[in-house]
Design a protein around this motif. Structure first.
Motif, PDB file in Angstrom:
ATOM      1  N   ARG A 111       0.830  -1.214   0.000  1.00 20.29           N
ATOM      2  CA  ARG A 111       0.000   0.000   0.000  1.00 20.29           C
ATOM      3  C   ARG A 111       0.856   1.253   0.000  1.00 20.29           C
ATOM      4  N   ARG A 112       1.904   1.250   0.796  1.00 18.08           N
ATOM      5  CA  ARG A 112       2.789   2.415   0.882  1.00 18.08           C
ATOM      6  C   ARG A 112       3.504   2.671  -0.447  1.00 18.08           C
ATOM      7  N   ALA A 115       1.117   4.041  -3.015  1.00 16.63           N
ATOM      8  CA  ALA A 115       0.796   5.440  -2.712  1.00 16.63           C
ATOM      9  C   ALA A 115       1.913   6.391  -3.146  1.00 16.63           C
ATOM     10  N   VAL A 116       3.159   6.021  -2.918  1.00 20.46           N
ATOM     11  CA  VAL A 116       4.261   6.938  -3.245  1.00 20.46           C
ATOM     12  C   VAL A 116       4.649   6.911  -4.711  1.00 20.46           C
ATOM     13  N   ALA A 118       2.271   6.533  -7.171  1.00 21.21           N
ATOM     14  CA  ALA A 118       1.106   6.944  -7.969  1.00 21.21           C
ATOM     15  C   ALA A 118       1.258   8.371  -8.491  1.00 21.21           C
TER      16      ALA A 118
END
Length: 118
Positions: A111-112, A115-116, A118
């Motif tokens: 997930r992290r 997120a970074v 995207a």
């Protein structure tokens, strides 16, 4: 155990000293902009196939570089009963196309990273 660090622009994987013989590096740094996909793996050992340079204890651990029949080079640090991630790169970084890593909290790291990047 390896350490994974995410900084402003990079993902760094630091390997324990005993694994450096097999990974041929103490650390691998990947620019976050080079990450194209991040997949969760229930069985990361099964994702590393082909010819290899490194440590292979069948069904237990794989550490090193695995090259598939299609030429995809994977830096692998995987062990039994630990979920992991397949990190697909846009171009070769440190002579690898993908990273396959067993990490204790793979879902959170996935997930992290998504997120970074995207």
């Amino acid at each position: 155990m390896m350490r994974i660090e995410i900084h402003q622009e990079t993902l760094t994987v630091r390997f324990p000293s005993w694994t450096r013989l097999f990974t041929r590096a103490g650390a691998v740094t990947v620019p976050l902009a080079m990450i194209s996909e991040v997949h969760l793996l229930d069985r990361p050992l099964a994702a590393a196939t082909g010819t290899h340079y490194g440590l292979l204890v069948s069904g237990v651990v794989k550490i090193g570089t695995w090259t598939s029949l299609t030429g995809v080079r994977r830096l692998v640090a995987a062990r039994r009963e630990v979920s992991g991630l397949r990190i697909v790169l846009k171009d070769r970084v440190s002579n690898h196309d993908e990273l396959i890593l067993s990490v204790p909290d793979a879902e959170r790291l996935q997930r992290r990273l998504i997120a970074v990047t995207a």
